[in-house]
Design a protein around this motif. Structure first.
Motif, PDB file in Angstrom:
ATOM      1  N   VAL A  30       0.935  -1.047   0.125  1.00 24.97           N
ATOM      2  CA  VAL A  30       0.014  -0.104   0.077  1.00 24.97           C
ATOM      3  C   VAL A  30       0.835   1.328  -0.102  1.00 24.97           C
ATOM      4  O   VAL A  30       0.623   2.092  -0.715  1.00 24.97           O
ATOM      5  N   THR A  31       1.692   1.407   1.028  1.00 22.02           N
ATOM      6  CA  THR A  31       2.686   2.504   1.048  1.00 22.02           C
ATOM      7  C   THR A  31       3.364   2.693  -0.277  1.00 22.02           C
ATOM      8  O   THR A  31       3.442   3.871  -0.805  1.00 22.02           O
ATOM      9  N   GLU A  32       3.897   1.801  -0.797  1.00 22.45           N
ATOM     10  CA  GLU A  32       4.734   1.775  -1.973  1.00 22.45           C
ATOM     11  C   GLU A  32       3.766   2.380  -3.197  1.00 22.45           C
ATOM     12  O   GLU A  32       4.387   3.057  -3.928  1.00 22.45           O
ATOM     13  N   VAL A  33       2.638   1.770  -3.052  1.00 21.03           N
ATOM     14  CA  VAL A  33       1.555   2.373  -4.391  1.00 21.03           C
ATOM     15  C   VAL A  33       1.235   3.652  -4.184  1.00 21.03           C
ATOM     16  O   VAL A  33       1.576   4.409  -5.468  1.00 21.03           O
ATOM     17  N   GLN A  34       1.142   4.273  -2.888  1.00 21.62           N
ATOM     18  CA  GLN A  34       0.651   5.461  -2.647  1.00 21.62           C
ATOM     19  C   GLN A  34       1.837   6.174  -3.086  1.00 21.62           C
ATOM     20  O   GLN A  34       1.721   7.497  -4.027  1.00 21.62           O
ATOM     21  N   SER A  35       3.061   5.977  -2.883  1.00 23.53           N
ATOM     22  CA  SER A  35       4.465   6.814  -3.146  1.00 23.53           C
ATOM     23  C   SER A  35       4.454   6.890  -4.701  1.00 23.53           C
ATOM     24  O   SER A  35       4.687   7.853  -5.215  1.00 23.53           O
ATOM     25  N   LEU A  36       4.258   5.690  -5.420  1.00 26.01           N
ATOM     26  CA  LEU A  36       4.540   5.768  -6.734  1.00 26.01           C
ATOM     27  C   LEU A  36       3.551   6.420  -7.661  1.00 26.01           C
ATOM     28  O   LEU A  36       3.897   6.858  -8.689  1.00 26.01           O
ATOM     29  N   LEU A  37       2.266   6.514  -7.035  1.00 24.98           N
ATOM     30  CA  LEU A  37       1.224   7.040  -7.722  1.00 24.98           C
ATOM     31  C   LEU A  37       1.398   8.398  -7.849  1.00 24.98           C
ATOM     32  O   LEU A  37       0.750   9.150  -8.629  1.00 24.98           O
ATOM     33  N   THR A  38       2.099   9.274  -7.333  1.00 21.38           N
ATOM     34  CA  THR A  38       2.564  10.583  -7.309  1.00 21.38           C
ATOM     35  C   THR A  38       3.320  10.872  -8.660  1.00 21.38           C
ATOM     36  O   THR A  38       3.228  12.015  -9.114  1.00 21.38           O
ATOM     37  N   PHE A  39       4.063  10.011  -9.120  1.00 26.23           N
ATOM     38  CA  PHE A  39       4.688  10.177 -10.322  1.00 26.23           C
ATOM     39  C   PHE A  39       4.436   9.300 -11.562  1.00 26.23           C
ATOM     40  O   PHE A  39       5.060   9.497 -12.725  1.00 26.23           O
ATOM     41  N   ASP A  40       3.822   8.027 -11.264  1.00 19.15           N
ATOM     42  CA  ASP A  40       3.868   6.988 -12.332  1.00 19.15           C
ATOM     43  C   ASP A  40       2.438   7.077 -12.745  1.00 19.15           C
ATOM     44  O   ASP A  40       1.379   7.339 -12.402  1.00 19.15           O
ATOM     45  N   ASN A  41       2.383   6.460 -13.995  1.00 21.19           N
ATOM     46  CA  ASN A  41       1.239   6.377 -14.827  1.00 21.19           C
ATOM     47  C   ASN A  41       0.328   5.213 -14.314  1.00 21.19           C
ATOM     48  O   ASN A  41       0.739   4.030 -14.312  1.00 21.19           O
ATOM     49  N   VAL A  42      -0.848   5.442 -13.907  1.00 20.88           N
ATOM     50  CA  VAL A  42      -1.664   4.237 -13.229  1.00 20.88           C
ATOM     51  C   VAL A  42      -2.040   3.366 -14.413  1.00 20.88           C
ATOM     52  O   VAL A  42      -2.476   2.351 -13.949  1.00 20.88           O
ATOM     53  N   ASN A  43      -2.044   3.538 -15.612  1.00 22.23           N
ATOM     54  CA  ASN A  43      -2.339   2.943 -16.758  1.00 22.23           C
ATOM     55  C   ASN A  43      -1.417   2.061 -17.293  1.00 22.23           C
ATOM     56  O   ASN A  43      -1.501   1.467 -18.356  1.00 22.23           O
ATOM     57  N   ILE A  44      -0.195   2.079 -16.824  1.00 21.66           N
ATOM     58  CA  ILE A  44       0.899   1.209 -17.180  1.00 21.66           C
ATOM     59  C   ILE A  44       0.396  -0.206 -17.294  1.00 21.66           C
ATOM     60  O   ILE A  44      -0.102  -0.790 -16.420  1.00 21.66           O
ATOM     61  N   THR A  45       1.004  -0.837 -18.141  1.00 19.29           N
ATOM     62  CA  THR A  45       0.606  -2.183 -18.364  1.00 19.29           C
ATOM     63  C   THR A  45       1.975  -3.357 -18.320  1.00 19.29           C
ATOM     64  O   THR A  45       3.142  -2.640 -18.625  1.00 19.29           O
ATOM     65  N   ASP A  46       1.701  -4.508 -18.079  1.00 20.17           N
ATOM     66  CA  ASP A  46       3.013  -5.413 -18.400  1.00 20.17           C
ATOM     67  C   ASP A  46       2.894  -6.160 -19.601  1.00 20.17           C
ATOM     68  O   ASP A  46       2.058  -5.734 -20.383  1.00 20.17           O
ATOM     69  N   ALA A  47       3.457  -7.268 -19.465  1.00 19.30           N
ATOM     70  CA  ALA A  47       3.466  -8.113 -20.897  1.00 19.30           C
ATOM     71  C   ALA A  47       2.301  -8.624 -21.138  1.00 19.30           C
ATOM     72  O   ALA A  47       2.054  -8.943 -22.337  1.00 19.30           O
ATOM     73  N   VAL A  48       1.312  -9.067 -20.076  1.00 19.72           N
ATOM     74  CA  VAL A  48       0.072  -9.410 -20.677  1.00 19.72           C
ATOM     75  C   VAL A  48      -1.000  -8.572 -20.602  1.00 19.72           C
ATOM     76  O   VAL A  48      -2.148  -8.899 -20.218  1.00 19.72           O
ATOM     77  N   ASN A  49      -0.659  -7.555 -20.791  1.00 21.25           N
ATOM     78  CA  ASN A  49      -1.663  -6.029 -20.722  1.00 21.25           C
ATOM     79  C   ASN A  49      -2.485  -5.899 -19.395  1.00 21.25           C
ATOM     80  O   ASN A  49      -3.600  -5.397 -19.377  1.00 21.25           O
ATOM     81  N   ARG A  50      -1.912  -6.392 -18.210  1.00 21.89           N
ATOM     82  CA  ARG A  50      -2.334  -5.859 -17.125  1.00 21.89           C
ATOM     83  C   ARG A  50      -1.996  -4.670 -16.246  1.00 21.89           C
ATOM     84  O   ARG A  50      -0.642  -4.629 -16.309  1.00 21.89           O
ATOM     85  N   THR A  51      -2.932  -3.884 -15.915  1.00 23.91           N
ATOM     86  CA  THR A  51      -2.550  -2.905 -15.384  1.00 23.91           C
ATOM     87  C   THR A  51      -2.277  -3.025 -13.645  1.00 23.91           C
ATOM     88  O   THR A  51      -2.571  -4.253 -13.211  1.00 23.91           O
TER      89      THR A  51
END
Length: 82
Positions: A30-51
């Motif tokens: 949770v804490t890491e997600v909250q920190s990363l959300l300040t500057f990362d794209n919430v719609n980033i996808t992985d190799a199987v198109n999962r966000t």
């Protein structure tokens, strides 16, 4: 078996790295997600198109899902399984 095959190196270099936000969502951090959300794209996808939202939902990490939803992710993204 020859373990010194240089032709395999380019293939190994192409292995996709897991984006930090996706990895944090997959693991319910949770804490890491909250920190990363300040500057990362919430719609980033992985190799199987999962966000991150798809991963958090699959894994049942409710607080991570709530945090991701506050960033208004694209809810129409589908992974390779449809």
């Amino acid at each position: 078996m020859d373990h010194n095959q240089p032709e395999i190196l380019p293939l190994l270099m192409e292995v996709p790295q897991i984006h930090p936000l996706i990895k944090a969502a997959q693991n319910g951090r949770v804490t890491e997600v909250q920190s990363l959300l300040t500057f990362d794209n919430v719609n980033i996808t992985d190799a199987v198109n999962r966000t991150p939202l798809i991963w958090a939902s699959i894994k049942g990490y409710t607080q991570v899902v709530i945090d991701l939803l506050t960033k208004q992710p694209d809810l129409n993204v589908v992974d390779v399984t449809g």
